[in-house]
Design an enzyme around this catalytic site. Sequence first.
Site, PDB file in Angstrom:
ATOM      1  N   ARG A   1       0.792  -1.031   0.095  1.00  0.00           N
ATOM      2  CA  ARG A   1      -0.030   0.207   0.053  1.00  0.00           C
ATOM      3  C   ARG A   1       0.817   1.353   0.017  1.00  0.00           C
ATOM      4  O   ARG A   1       0.471   2.160  -0.798  1.00  0.00           O
ATOM      5  CB  ARG A   1      -1.059  -0.067   1.153  1.00  0.00           C
ATOM      6  CG  ARG A   1      -1.952   1.286   1.031  1.00  0.00           C
ATOM      7  CD  ARG A   1      -1.974   1.701   2.714  1.00  0.00           C
ATOM      8  NE  ARG A   1      -3.026   3.049   2.300  1.00  0.00           N
ATOM      9  CZ  ARG A   1      -2.807   4.277   2.729  1.00  0.00           C
ATOM     10  NH1 ARG A   1      -1.794   4.525   3.220  1.00  0.00           N
ATOM     11  NH2 ARG A   1      -3.515   5.086   2.615  1.00  0.00           N
TER      12      ARG A   1
ATOM     13  N   ARG B   1      -1.568  -8.842  10.272  1.00  0.00           N
ATOM     14  CA  ARG B   1      -1.084  -8.295   8.911  1.00  0.00           C
ATOM     15  C   ARG B   1       0.554  -8.326   8.904  1.00  0.00           C
ATOM     16  O   ARG B   1       0.887  -7.657   9.941  1.00  0.00           O
ATOM     17  CB  ARG B   1      -1.893  -6.913   8.522  1.00  0.00           C
ATOM     18  CG  ARG B   1      -3.336  -6.890   8.629  1.00  0.00           C
ATOM     19  CD  ARG B   1      -3.615  -5.806   8.039  1.00  0.00           C
ATOM     20  NE  ARG B   1      -3.320  -5.559   6.711  1.00  0.00           N
ATOM     21  CZ  ARG B   1      -4.292  -5.502   5.663  1.00  0.00           C
ATOM     22  NH1 ARG B   1      -5.623  -6.002   5.711  1.00  0.00           N
ATOM     23  NH2 ARG B   1      -3.731  -5.692   4.472  1.00  0.00           N
TER      24      ARG B   1
ATOM     25  N   ASP C   1     -13.635   5.141   1.787  1.00  0.00           N
ATOM     26  CA  ASP C   1     -13.803   4.544   3.200  1.00  0.00           C
ATOM     27  C   ASP C   1     -14.924   5.597   4.231  1.00  0.00           C
ATOM     28  O   ASP C   1     -15.439   4.944   4.846  1.00  0.00           O
ATOM     29  CB  ASP C   1     -12.653   4.025   4.059  1.00  0.00           C
ATOM     30  CG  ASP C   1     -12.113   2.649   3.451  1.00  0.00           C
ATOM     31  OD1 ASP C   1     -12.621   2.560   2.510  1.00  0.00           O
ATOM     32  OD2 ASP C   1     -10.986   2.473   4.092  1.00  0.00           O
TER      33      ASP C   1
ATOM     34  N   ALA D   1     -10.110  -0.340  -1.900  1.00  0.00           N
ATOM     35  CA  ALA D   1      -9.433   0.706  -2.445  1.00  0.00           C
ATOM     36  C   ALA D   1     -10.046   1.067  -3.958  1.00  0.00           C
ATOM     37  O   ALA D   1     -10.161   2.166  -4.515  1.00  0.00           O
ATOM     38  CB  ALA D   1      -8.054   0.291  -2.730  1.00  0.00           C
TER      39      ALA D   1
END
Length: 425
Positions: free
Chosen positions: A111, A190, A310, A323
Amino acid sequence: MTPPSSPPLSIIIIGAGFAGLTAAIECHRKGLTNLVLFEKSPSLSPLGDIISFGQNSSRIFTNWGNLPDLLSPIIHKADQVHFHDSSGRFVTTQSFKEEHLAWGERINGHRGEIHSLVYSHALSLGIPIRLGVTVTKYFETPSHAGVVTSSGEAHTADLVIAAEGVRSKARTLILGEEDHPLPSGYAVFRSWFPTPLSFFSSPLTSHLVSRGDTHNAWIGTDVHFLAASIKNGKEISWVCTHVDTSDISESWQFPGSKPAALSLLQNWDPVVKELVKATPEERLFDYKLVFRDPLPTFVSPEGRTILVGDAAHPFLPTSIQGASQAMEDGVVLAVCLDRIKGDGTKVKEAVRVWEGLRYERVHRVQKTGVTTREQWHKADWDVIWKEPEVLHLKREGWILDFDSERDAEERYERVREGLVKEGRL
Ligand SMILES: Cc1cc2nc3c(=O)[nH]c(=O)nc-3n(C[C@H](O)[C@H](O)[C@H](O)COP(=O)(O)OP(=O)(O)OC[C@H]3O[C@@H](n4cnc5c(N)ncnc54)[C@H](O)[C@@H]3O)c2cc1C
């Protein structure tokens, strides 16, 4: 017709994530250059880990100069995913080759790295981006919208685009009250880190990294684990979605606990445990997934402030579309504003049509996040061993083989007429 004396349509955008940057770049592409973007972070550090853009958004990058060439060396290259059960038994392989030929490439990568290329592209266009500016308040009148920043400065424009992510403050203006997130019951460990050298020689892990990029999934009861190697195996990323009801605050930067992850994965494939053990402690995050009911609208009462990305519609990671939908919002908005170019008095029309074009689609896509999670977490293994394709990700043409710009151009007038008939314009 644009009134000859009217100043160019002015726009303020809040938030330099993918939603805000796309809105800015696409407005600029349509000649709407009287805009400014405020971002609270004082600098854009490469935060986050793996993020995915389906073909519906990777096609957007192709309109942005040489961005596709810059992305190419940093994105994940495998075009198949291998599924296993939690003990490591191989179940099935899903190939993405055909959809790549038919619909174009997906983009999966870090990202922070992708974001920094998009940010640089926006700067190269001359878009004014003011970092370190936090918006604390939104307001509007029939003739303009405005924001107040933490330093007390007020700024007004014909339109304010709130692209501030899941903790959006503008939601209060849109809804007339504060809305509170609910626990989704799930969290995600993550991580992303340089592949340890030992991975290339270890019989447990060499298949993940030694022959280029790979993508693997392990499916357990109410837990799934995904691992992808990137940059020819030099870096590795994994995410593990699991039940978690302990905390509902939401952040991309909560530190994760390796012992907690390992205890969750106790009886799992040794390959999975090796990935967790090799993870540098400081590169492990625990992202609590919260849930928000769909908003009744993305547009403020005066039609001068809107929510995109978002801020309007947070997505579960299992939709693999958060996204992409944030980017589609910006593309469609630019088309709608282009139709009223230069005429600040018609902003309400443009944003109402924009909402009409977006509302049903984003909420339909949002639901796929739950269906995919349930498809994996509640899998019936008696069925799967007979029919392994049950585990395959649903790759749907209506989501992925979709050109949001063309769709908006084609449907703008029809949606506008519908709103006029309903008395909403
Ligand atoms: C730090 C971070 C890391 C992420 N990592 C991942 C990841 O690894 N994988 C993944 O799939 N998704 C990740 N995401 C989320 C993903 O980028 C979004 O879900 C998606 O791209 C939609 O983007 P967005 O622009 O709507 O929201 P966001 O990406 O959340 O961007 C919102 C922006 O608004 C800014 N902002 C917020 N409030 C204010 C304010 N009051 N004033 C000014 N600016 C404000 C924020 O600093 C941020 O830059 C991450 C988001 C962030 C912010």
